[in-house]
Design a protein around this motif. Structure first.
Motif, PDB file in Angstrom:
ATOM      1  N   GLU A 184      11.420 -12.116   1.858  1.00  0.00           N
ATOM      2  CA  GLU A 184      10.695 -11.881   3.111  1.00  0.00           C
ATOM      3  C   GLU A 184      10.108 -13.172   3.670  1.00  0.00           C
ATOM      4  O   GLU A 184      10.271 -13.468   4.864  1.00  0.00           O
ATOM      5  CB  GLU A 184       9.571 -10.874   2.877  1.00  0.00           C
ATOM      6  CG  GLU A 184       8.724 -10.613   4.116  1.00  0.00           C
ATOM      7  CD  GLU A 184       7.569  -9.660   3.838  1.00  0.00           C
ATOM      8  OE1 GLU A 184       7.717  -8.457   4.153  1.00  0.00           O
ATOM      9  OE2 GLU A 184       6.534 -10.128   3.302  1.00  0.00           O
ATOM     10  N   TYR A 195       8.428  -4.969   1.024  1.00  0.00           N
ATOM     11  CA  TYR A 195       8.897  -6.239   1.582  1.00  0.00           C
ATOM     12  C   TYR A 195      10.049  -6.037   2.563  1.00  0.00           C
ATOM     13  O   TYR A 195      10.899  -5.169   2.379  1.00  0.00           O
ATOM     14  CB  TYR A 195       9.317  -7.181   0.453  1.00  0.00           C
ATOM     15  CG  TYR A 195       8.167  -7.503  -0.475  1.00  0.00           C
ATOM     16  CD1 TYR A 195       7.279  -8.530  -0.174  1.00  0.00           C
ATOM     17  CD2 TYR A 195       7.944  -6.746  -1.633  1.00  0.00           C
ATOM     18  CE1 TYR A 195       6.206  -8.819  -1.021  1.00  0.00           C
ATOM     19  CE2 TYR A 195       6.877  -7.026  -2.482  1.00  0.00           C
ATOM     20  CZ  TYR A 195       6.013  -8.060  -2.161  1.00  0.00           C
ATOM     21  OH  TYR A 195       4.950  -8.332  -2.981  1.00  0.00           O
ATOM     22  N   ASP A 196      10.073  -6.883   3.579  1.00  0.00           N
ATOM     23  CA  ASP A 196      11.125  -6.848   4.601  1.00  0.00           C
ATOM     24  C   ASP A 196      12.314  -7.670   4.098  1.00  0.00           C
ATOM     25  O   ASP A 196      12.237  -8.898   4.023  1.00  0.00           O
ATOM     26  CB  ASP A 196      10.583  -7.417   5.915  1.00  0.00           C
ATOM     27  CG  ASP A 196      11.633  -7.453   7.015  1.00  0.00           C
ATOM     28  OD1 ASP A 196      12.760  -6.949   6.798  1.00  0.00           O
ATOM     29  OD2 ASP A 196      11.342  -8.020   8.100  1.00  0.00           O
TER      30      ASP A 196
END
Length: 274
Positions: free
Chosen positions: A64, A92-93
């Motif tokens: 991320e 989390y991205d």
């Protein structure tokens, strides 16, 4: 692209890596694949983020933070990632992540399926050795050929031979061979081990001792290996080296070291001692 580049750098383009990538190295740089891929990424102009020590949540955080686009893993990393609690896995991205290469050890089908379910069809698996050869399979292919390690990555032929050196019928299990250099002077040798080098070759074909079969579409499936080598967390461990050390202990009369199944590491080292 790839003119004048090393073999590892040329593989990056085959896998779909680009100079604009930001690559995450989660493996130890003393190991062949992490160091080769890291150096190759730098050579093509990509950015590299190196983890000093693997931690599953920290890996997600770095993806991320640095908008990681590509990475390379072994199945043990996946096992540890999948053991994270759901809230951490979803925290989390990971949307920047487009290529997750994995290799070094067989990946259990349920583990790989769970990773594809989580990360999407971005997993790309290759099967190869430091000695050479190689197959490749992308997620969309794997979902149709679950458990396969793919087809020859350069369009060549994967050979399956019996112990006499004869090619076996399609679908039959045998020893896996790849084509080496036609010129004997250009072939690899094992350092100070002419006997092992000789056992490895049949003409210009070589094997690292793995056993498997090809299906009707030319996809390779691994089933076993001839050698006693143990693969623990993607790292090769030779039992004889452990035995040679343990036998020096004054309380040890005899010892045999074997690999036993391990849910996290793939295999664990087990010593049977008298």
């Amino acid at each position: 692209a790839g003119e004048g580049l090393t073999g590892a750098a040329r593989l990056l383009f085959l896998f779909g890596f680009q100079p604009s990538d930001t690559y995450l190295c989660v493996g130890p740089l003393y190991h062949a694949a992490p160091i080769a891929f890291t150096m190759a990424q730098l050579r093509i102009g990509a950015t590299v983020v190196v983890m000093p020590r693997f931690d599953p949540e920290d890996a997600l955080r770095l993806i991320e933070k640095h908008r990681i686009t590509s990475s390379q893993w072994v199945p043990t990393h996946f096992v540890r990632l999948l053991r994270l609690p759901d809230d951490i896995r979803q925290r989390y991205d990971l949307s920047s992540h487009r290529i997750a290469v994995h290799a070094a050890a067989p990946c259990p089908v349920p583990v790989k399926q769970a990773m594809i379910d989580w990360w999407g069809p971005i997993l790309l698996e290759y099967y190869a050795a430091t000695e050479g050869g190689g197959t490749l399979i992308r997620s969309d292919e794997w979902l149709k050929k679950r458990g396969s390690v793919g087809r020859h990555w350069a369009g060549g032929k994967v050979w399956i031979l019996d112990e006499r050196g004869d090619e076996v019928a399609q679908g039959r299990e045998g020893i896996i061979y790849f084509e080496g250099a036609p010129d004997p002077a250009q072939r690899f040798v094992y350092y100070k081990d002419e006997a092992k080098t000789e056992r490895t070759y049949r003409g210009h074909l070589f094997t690292v001792g793995d056993v498997g079969y090809l299906d009707a579409d030319g996809y390779l499936f691994l089933t076993d290996r001839l050698s006693n080598m143990i693969i623990c967390g993607g790292v090769n461990i030779y039992p004889a080296e452990v035995e040679n050390l343990l036998i020096t202990h004054p309380s040890v009369a005899d010892v045999a070291v074997i690999g036993v199944p391990d849910a996290e590491m793939g295999e664990a080292v087990k010593a049977v001692i008298e």
